[in-house]
Scaffold this motif. Structure first.
Motif, PDB file in Angstrom:
ATOM      1  N   ALA A   1     -39.883 -90.250 -14.255  1.00 11.22           N
ATOM      2  CA  ALA A   1     -40.001 -89.517 -15.522  1.00 11.22           C
ATOM      3  C   ALA A   1     -41.165 -88.543 -15.501  1.00 11.22           C
ATOM      4  N   ARG A   2     -42.265 -88.914 -14.849  1.00 15.51           N
ATOM      5  CA  ARG A   2     -43.446 -88.052 -14.826  1.00 15.51           C
ATOM      6  C   ARG A   2     -43.216 -86.771 -14.027  1.00 15.51           C
ATOM      7  N   GLU A   3     -42.128 -86.710 -13.244  1.00 21.18           N
ATOM      8  CA  GLU A   3     -41.836 -85.527 -12.429  1.00 21.18           C
ATOM      9  C   GLU A   3     -40.640 -84.733 -12.946  1.00 21.18           C
ATOM     10  N   GLN A   4     -39.977 -85.248 -13.960  1.00 16.81           N
ATOM     11  CA  GLN A   4     -38.738 -84.609 -14.407  1.00 16.81           C
ATOM     12  C   GLN A   4     -39.008 -83.331 -15.184  1.00 16.81           C
ATOM     13  N   GLY A   5     -38.032 -82.448 -15.112  1.00 17.49           N
ATOM     14  CA  GLY A   5     -38.079 -81.182 -15.825  1.00 17.49           C
ATOM     15  C   GLY A   5     -37.178 -80.186 -15.112  1.00 17.49           C
ATOM     16  N   PHE A   6     -36.651 -79.234 -15.837  1.00 17.40           N
ATOM     17  CA  PHE A   6     -35.789 -78.238 -15.214  1.00 17.40           C
ATOM     18  C   PHE A   6     -36.610 -77.377 -14.263  1.00 17.40           C
ATOM     19  N   ARG A   7     -36.131 -77.226 -13.045  1.00 15.83           N
ATOM     20  CA  ARG A   7     -36.797 -76.352 -12.086  1.00 15.83           C
ATOM     21  C   ARG A   7     -35.939 -75.133 -11.810  1.00 15.83           C
ATOM     22  N   ARG A   8     -36.599 -74.050 -11.526  1.00 18.57           N
ATOM     23  CA  ARG A   8     -35.932 -72.776 -11.286  1.00 18.57           C
ATOM     24  C   ARG A   8     -35.573 -72.649  -9.808  1.00 18.57           C
ATOM     25  N   ILE A   9     -34.285 -72.420  -9.532  1.00 17.58           N
ATOM     26  CA  ILE A   9     -33.833 -72.116  -8.182  1.00 17.58           C
ATOM     27  C   ILE A   9     -33.502 -70.635  -8.143  1.00 17.58           C
ATOM     28  N   LEU A  10     -34.218 -69.880  -7.317  1.00 12.32           N
ATOM     29  CA  LEU A  10     -33.881 -68.477  -7.121  1.00 12.32           C
ATOM     30  C   LEU A  10     -32.774 -68.430  -6.079  1.00 12.32           C
ATOM     31  N   VAL A  11     -31.583 -68.080  -6.525  1.00 11.69           N
ATOM     32  CA  VAL A  11     -30.401 -68.135  -5.652  1.00 11.69           C
ATOM     33  C   VAL A  11     -30.321 -66.827  -4.867  1.00 11.69           C
ATOM     34  N   SER A  12     -31.044 -66.808  -3.753  1.00  8.55           N
ATOM     35  CA  SER A  12     -31.088 -65.606  -2.921  1.00  8.55           C
ATOM     36  C   SER A  12     -31.211 -65.934  -1.435  1.00  8.55           C
ATOM     37  N   GLU A  13     -31.017 -67.202  -1.100  1.00  8.52           N
ATOM     38  CA  GLU A  13     -31.132 -67.629   0.287  1.00  8.52           C
ATOM     39  C   GLU A  13     -29.825 -67.401   1.044  1.00  8.52           C
ATOM     40  N   PRO A  14     -29.889 -67.177   2.341  1.00  6.92           N
ATOM     41  CA  PRO A  14     -28.650 -67.007   3.121  1.00  6.92           C
ATOM     42  C   PRO A  14     -27.720 -68.216   3.032  1.00  6.92           C
ATOM     43  N   GLU A  15     -28.281 -69.408   2.734  1.00  5.60           N
ATOM     44  CA  GLU A  15     -27.456 -70.615   2.615  1.00  5.60           C
ATOM     45  C   GLU A  15     -26.664 -70.651   1.307  1.00  5.60           C
ATOM     46  N   HIS A  16     -27.009 -69.818   0.377  1.00  2.00           N
ATOM     47  CA  HIS A  16     -26.295 -69.795  -0.900  1.00  2.00           C
ATOM     48  C   HIS A  16     -25.002 -69.004  -0.771  1.00  2.00           C
ATOM     49  N   PRO A  17     -24.010 -69.268  -1.650  1.00  2.00           N
ATOM     50  CA  PRO A  17     -22.711 -68.594  -1.532  1.00  2.00           C
ATOM     51  C   PRO A  17     -22.837 -67.069  -1.510  1.00  2.00           C
TER      52      PRO A  17
END
Length: 395
Positions: free
Chosen positions: A300-316
């Motif tokens: 719980a102490r680590e939870q929270g929405f994190r931002r993923i910048l979808v710009s990596e070659p592994e992304h669709p």
């Protein structure tokens, strides 16, 4: 005749319509081969009713020829693909004729203005498929890399059991009462207002992300500004300004869908939130390179929405574009769409979303209208049979 799978000669493309969607699709045709390995094709001909305007558009957008009669194009042996960007009231006639002429068809969403027309288009697509002729409906937001990643995370079980979805597509271009009449505000030409125009995208995303089907629908429609200035003075608006729906899916998920073209301050905001027992995701089209992800299995102490910048070659799709961190834009979704369609034609596989997928969305839109007309009635839907299909998305 249509291009046979495996034939490496250039595919001739004809596009019908050159306004907003025609411009977006033209940009995709013009650029797709610069970034993706696709079969050879030619931008043969652009079709529009105004000879001078279509000639000007063709010169800007890279088309070799123009025509003012779409019927004349269907008889040409050098045309293999017909991309239909005309208004919805023209979809059924053009798409069915093109399929019967043996042309592969890319058809902008929604599939049609009415359920009966959508059923006829789908039947024509099914018949054409037996002859190796492919068809696809243009729900371009399936090609947003962040939403492709969201689908992967859901399929991998990162959200656990999905319980509820919130989908909202909000615009404000009609918030001003003095905004003029267009064909999009008349039922005869548009079919519906915010419902078919943008709620169709939100509903398709619910089905796409969850790979599920809708079994119950309740809905409401509202027209806030009933008359707008037009060529004949004040004219009646005969479609909705905003739509709301609650969808129950076969898995038990409940989804709320909202669409508005009078949401002041919202320019083009497709918001999607998916909540499971182990995590959640959030997306907003106005930040289309970002996905918000919450891992509820973390302490719980680590939870929270994190931002993923979808710009990596592994992304669709993104291995074809820029170094990581260099974001892409709305127009790239159409480039990805054309890429997938060309690869499906070349490989003889069925592209996605299919006309059957478009018909499913149309059934839901129709149920929303029925529920709204009945004032809070719930409409039961029987899930349609879902044919197995090989797709080429997101590779």
């Amino acid at each position: 005749m249509s291009q046979e799978p495996g034939n490496k000669g250039p595919l001739g493309v004809a596009m019908i319509g050159y306004a907003f969607m025609g411009k977006a699709h033209s940009n995709a045709w013009r650029n797709v081969a610069s970034y993706f390995d696709v079969p050879a094709f030619e931008q043969k001909i652009l079709v529009g009713r105004d000879a001078a305007a279509v000639s000007e558009a063709a010169a800007k957008y890279g088309w070799n020829e123009t025509a003012t009669d779409w019927r004349s194009v269907l008889g040409r042996d050098d045309i293999h693909i017909v991309d239909i960007c005309a208004p919805g009231w023209m979809h059924a006639e053009i798409a069915i004729a093109a399929l019967e002429a043996g042309k592969h068809v890319l058809l902008e969403k929604p599939l049609a203005n009415t359920l009966a027309e959508a059923e006829a288009i789908t039947a024509a697509g099914q018949a054409a498929r037996t002859r190796g002729v492919q068809s696809m409906v243009g729900f371009n937001y399936r090609r947003v890399p962040a939403l492709g990643l969201a689908k992967e995370l859901i399929a991998e079980g990162r959200l656990g059991t999905v319980r509820q979805v919130r989908a909202a597509y909000l615009q404000d271009w009609l918030a001003d009462e003095s905004a003029p009449m267009t064909w999009r505000l008349t039922k005869d030409t548009a079919g519906s207002g915010a419902l078919g125009d943008i709620a169709s995208h939100a509903i398709d995303q619910v089905l796409f992300l969850l790979d599920d089907q809708v079994t119950e629908v309740s809905g409401r429609l509202q027209t806030f500004v009933r008359r707008r200035p037009g060529a004949q003075g004040l004219e009646d608006v005969t479609v909705d300004d905003a739509a709301w729906a609650t969808l129950t899916l076969a898995s038990g998920v409940v989804a709320s869908v909202e669409a508005s073209r009078v949401a002041t301050g919202r320019k083009n905001s497709l918001q999607l939130e998916v909540y499971g027992d182990k995590g959640a995701i959030m997306f907003d089209l106005e930040n289309l390179n970002e996905l918000r992800f919450l891992d509820a299995t973390a302490p719980a102490r680590e939870q929270g929405f994190r931002r993923i910048l979808v710009s990596e070659p592994e992304h669709p799709y993104l291995d074809a574009w820029w170094p990581q961190g260099h974001i892409i834009g709305w127009e790239h979704t159409f480039t990805h769409e054309v890429r997938d369609f060309l690869l499906a034609i070349d490989g003889g596989t069925e592209p996605s979303p299919s006309f059957e997928d478009g018909l499913e969305v149309q059934r839901i839109l129709n149920a929303v209208e029925e529920s709204a007309a009945a004032k809070s009635s719930t409409i039961q839907l029987t899930p349609a049979a879902r044919p197995a299909a090989t797709t080429t998305e997101g590779a």
